[in-house]
Design a protein around this motif. Sequence first.
Motif, PDB file in Angstrom:
ATOM      1  N   ARG A 163      -3.960   0.525   4.097  1.00 29.31           N
ATOM      2  CA  ARG A 163      -2.761   0.825   3.319  1.00 29.31           C
ATOM      3  C   ARG A 163      -3.043   1.382   1.934  1.00 29.31           C
ATOM      4  N   ASP A 191       3.315   0.409   2.491  1.00 27.72           N
ATOM      5  CA  ASP A 191       3.514  -0.961   2.975  1.00 27.72           C
ATOM      6  C   ASP A 191       3.377  -1.027   4.489  1.00 27.72           C
ATOM      7  N   LEU A 192       3.400  -2.250   5.035  1.00 28.63           N
ATOM      8  CA  LEU A 192       3.107  -2.472   6.445  1.00 28.63           C
ATOM      9  C   LEU A 192       4.109  -1.800   7.374  1.00 28.63           C
ATOM     10  N   LYS A 193       5.341  -1.626   6.911  1.00 27.13           N
ATOM     11  CA  LYS A 193       6.369  -1.024   7.751  1.00 27.13           C
ATOM     12  C   LYS A 193       6.518   0.477   7.504  1.00 27.13           C
ATOM     13  N   ASP A 194       5.624   1.036   6.690  1.00 20.32           N
ATOM     14  CA  ASP A 194       5.649   2.475   6.378  1.00 20.32           C
ATOM     15  C   ASP A 194       6.965   2.914   5.744  1.00 20.32           C
ATOM     16  N   LYS A 195       7.605   2.002   5.013  1.00 23.80           N
ATOM     17  CA  LYS A 195       8.844   2.348   4.323  1.00 23.80           C
ATOM     18  C   LYS A 195       8.587   2.736   2.870  1.00 23.80           C
ATOM     19  N   ASP A 210      16.713   4.708   8.807  1.00 25.00           N
ATOM     20  CA  ASP A 210      16.054   5.749   9.597  1.00 25.00           C
ATOM     21  C   ASP A 210      16.482   7.144   9.173  1.00 25.00           C
TER      22      ASP A 210
END
Length: 632
Positions: free
Chosen positions: A330, A367-371, A401
């Motif tokens: 990341r 971040d982990l959720k690619d947001k 989304d």
Amino acid sequence: MTLLLTILCLFETTTAQSLSDTLSEVRIRQKKKQSGSQDLRIHDFTSGQKIVTLDSVLLQQYKMQTAAQLLAQQTPVFIKSYGFNGLATLNFRGASAAQSQVYWNGVPLQNAALGIADVSLLPVSFINSMQIVYGGSAALLGSGNVGGALVLETEKPVFDSLHKTGYEIGLGAGSFAQYQLAAKGSYSSERWFLAAHVLWQTAQNDFVYEKNGKESRNENSNLSGASAMVQAAYQHDHHNRFRVIGWYQHYDRQIPAALFESYSVKNRKDASLKLFADWNRNSSWSQQYFRTSFITDEMRYEDTMVRQHTINTSCQYYAEAGWKQRIAARHKALVFIPVHLSFLQRDSARIAMQSRYALAAAYNYTDLKDKLDLNLQARVERVNNVNVLLPGANASYQLLDWIKLRVNIQKTYRAPSLNELYFDPGGNKNLKPEKGWASDAGYTITLQPTSCFSIHHDIAAYYRLIDDWILWFGGAIWTPHNIAQVKSTGWEADWTFRYKLNKLELHLGFKGSYTRSLTMQSDMAGDGSIGKQIPYTPQWMGLINAGADYKRFYINYNHGYTGLRYFNTDETGALPSYQVANVQLGKEIDRKVWTWHASAMLNNIFNERYTVVASRPMPGRNFALSISLRKK
């Protein structure tokens, strides 16, 4: 609700203002995080900035034109053009030409003496990728990048074990005896890539314009030019690549009479040599690179009527070494060291030099959720004997989304150019550097209600405050001065609607912008510029694009509006707004070995009489045709 209010506001303002300034939409797509650039700084560390990539179809359409013509018709960037044969410079978000930068393969292209780039001298056929980076990026791209940047890249080397060769030839013709001839050849093997590109062009530019209520023909307006580019790349292995490029240009341009002149015998000859080399090493977790360039520009200006003959030569050397490292999944970091040396010569003698050394770093976190995509940058730059710290940060967040938010904030700094300091007569050695902060924020909405229909909407708002803004004043002799403080605010908005059914695709696009760039304070006694718009900054711009693609045939109509521009600091003189409509048509025929491409451009179809710069008329209705044949 926000979208509805925005549309209603734009509708009301455009009705009151006629339409709005020069913004187009043919085959332009906005990139998200991965901009497609070969430059690591832009590719990996600018997710919070607005970046627009011009589609390859659009570059093909304008292949026989210059970057100035393409940008003026198809992008939301004001091009300050002095006419067919004249200088053309950029104006990003109310910034001056010296604050709007041009980069080629990662190196600055501004004339070392003038501090500006003439985009009328950049042929589209030599450009493989063109991007617009909105807003300041001084921490990444260096001091001087205040309003935005035009990022150009040449063809990326392609290596092939089958020893492929490719050829392409193109012909162009248009109104006012314009003719172009372009040719390209390439060879690729498993280790080598070689390419050569040449362009020749000529024009009389003898269009008819209105002067004192009567029609006059543009005289002393011939143009001839030639450009050649050679590229060689060597792939040592799958991790290491070396490349060298040589690019030479020569233009001979007569300068026609302005509206206040009875005739002109002025002539300008430009010669430029650009040498570039780079090395790239790639692995799964890191990348190292080194790039260097040497650019020399010579400008010969002659006016036999007043017996004036000047030769100005400028040179610049640029080198940059960088290392990008992925830290876990990341985190990414980039450290690079740029060096930029500029020299001004007159009559073969060096009279001035400017040096810039910097140490810069950038960090990216996802971040982990690619947001969340967060970028932090910092640059310590030494300009001559002055040290400057240039921090910056930008971020994007995928809220849903279909909607993404972004924000960007940068410290800005621009040292006076060599001409501003040492031009004779008129230079001002007491000039102070421009400095301040720039910020912008926006969102992007992408919707696809059905499999055939899609909507793209983007809003950007910006704020910039610059101290010691440099502006030229004068009568017989113009001299640059610091005018204390300039505040720039505004917004940009665009909507694109696409409908695709089988091989038919329809598109409709609207773009609008509002720019308010005001002098807030002034150190000059009796200055009438307080609270007034900076010269040659249109407050309103707008563009409509509508067209269709069917079986590799495309047609597009674009209608641009450029609002009123003041040409002095106290708003006592202004140029009226103007509207220019254009049509582009093209057809591509694909065969097993060869690809044909034909295009036609009908410009200013309603024969609008207008000037972009005071006393410099622009052509009326005109056309341009081109045809090219490419071997796969």
